[in-house]
Scaffold this active site. Structure first.
Site, PDB file in Angstrom:
ATOM      1  CG  ASN A 116      -5.386   2.383  -4.890  1.00 13.99           C
ATOM      2  OD1 ASN A 116      -5.877   1.563  -4.112  1.00 13.99           O
ATOM      3  ND2 ASN A 116      -5.760   2.451  -6.152  1.00 13.99           N
ATOM      4  CG  HIS A 152      -1.871   1.184   1.204  1.00 10.72           C
ATOM      5  ND1 HIS A 152      -3.137   1.099   0.661  1.00 10.72           N
ATOM      6  CD2 HIS A 152      -1.728   2.466   1.649  1.00 10.72           C
ATOM      7  CE1 HIS A 152      -3.734   2.272   0.770  1.00 10.72           C
ATOM      8  NE2 HIS A 152      -2.910   3.112   1.367  1.00 10.72           N
ATOM      9  CB  CYS A 153       2.079   3.386  -2.583  1.00  5.88           C
ATOM     10  SG  CYS A 153       3.104   4.851  -2.858  1.00  5.88           S
ATOM     11  N   PRO A 154       1.149   5.238   0.278  1.00  6.04           N
ATOM     12  CG  PRO A 154       2.388   6.228   1.988  1.00  6.04           C
ATOM     13  CD  PRO A 154       2.249   4.956   1.216  1.00  6.04           C
TER      14      PRO A 154
END
Length: 298
Positions: free
Chosen positions: A161, A155-157
């Site tokens: 997403n 999960h990439c802030p």
């Protein structure tokens, strides 16, 4: 003996022995066409910061370095290249943020759905107790998205997403284009400093010399930081695609239960079939038609 990966999942055996918890029915087909967006405060802030930094670089490049330049050809060429790369970077970021990463239908752990799988003796399926979904192979639950994501990498802030099966292409393009515009900015800053040292500082920019130096130093710091960060992410993602092993699978050292393919086939499974210039376009949706379907039954 079950592997450590299997122990952390709820195992549902034959349909006749199922003890199902009450689950919310899956969304109707008419509801699945809505745009995907994760309502996470940290991710939204990081996404806004990303766009702000790109627009800051746009401001410095145009109003500090290119417009005051006496060389029209230099300004036109670098302006077209930088704006083109920035446009593709922001478009890739938007697609990575607003594309469903491969979420498993929520609440599909119903008796009717499991019976439709026609389980045979000895076959098992895995149920996620958090989102009440039957998990296909290589799916993992994201605590931020609150969904199980097929082939979830992380999960990439910064894109607010998950990076999963259906949006990994856009994330890779985002890191690539950000790295390119960062490198381009650094090169232009170096040339502009050299130009200002040789000429009068009051003539090489429409701003005062102190303001010009501060703006260029901040842009240089931003470009160097994001060049290193996105280059590492781009290399990590390409390596993950070529080995067909997600970041979570590498971290958990999960047992490989899927067929091994060539690096070229793995790249085509993410970017589309066949190879074309559409690989580098955030507007071209990758086709997953030749990729092996994920199985619910083991």
């Amino acid at each position: 003996m079950k592997s450590p990966v299997h122990r952390c999942r709820d195992v549902e055996r034959q349909a006749s022995n199922l003890q199902l918890d009450p689950c919310v029915p899956p969304p109707r087909l008419s509801d699945t066409g809505a745009m995907w967006f994760v309502r996470d405060a940290c991710g939204i802030v990081c996404g806004v910061i990303t766009w702000f930094l790109v627009f800051y670089a746009e401001f410095v490049v145009l109003f500090v370095m290119l417009l005051p330049s006496k060389n029209l050809t230099y300004s036109l060429v670098n302006g077209v290249v930088f704006n083109g790369l920035a446009f593709f970077a922001l478009a890739s970021h938007f697609r990575a943020m607003c594309t469903d990463p491969g979420a498993v239908p929520k609440g599909n752990a119903t008796k009717e759905f499991i019976e439709s799988l026609q389980l045979k003796p000895g076959q098992v399926v895995y149920k996620c107790p958090k989102c009440c979904s039957i998990k296909p192979d290589r799916a993992h639950h994201c605590s931020v998205c609150k969904r199980c994501i097929r082939k979830m990498d992380h999960h990439c802030p910064w894109v607010n997403n998950c990076v999963g099966e259906t949006n990994q292409k856009y994330f890779v393009l985002f890191t690539m284009y950000i790295a390119l515009i960062s490198l381009h900015c650094l090169l232009m800053v170096v040339f502009h400093f050299l130009y200002c040292f040789e000429d009068d500082w009051t003539k090489c920019s429409s701003f005062s010399p102190p303001a010009t130096v501060i703006l260029l130093i901040l842009l240089c710091f931003e470009g160097l930081l994001f060049l290193i960060f996105t280059s590492v992410m781009f290399g990590t993602q390409v390596h993950s695609i070529c080995t067909d092993e997600t970041g979570i699978e590498q971290l958990k050292k999960e047992e490989r239960r899927w067929a091994k393919k060539t690096k070229w086939m793995n790249l085509k499974a993410v970017f589309g079939h066949p190879f074309s210039i559409a690989w580098f376009s955030p507007f071209a949706k990758p086709g997953h038609g030749k990729a092996d379907p994920y199985q619910y039954v083991v």
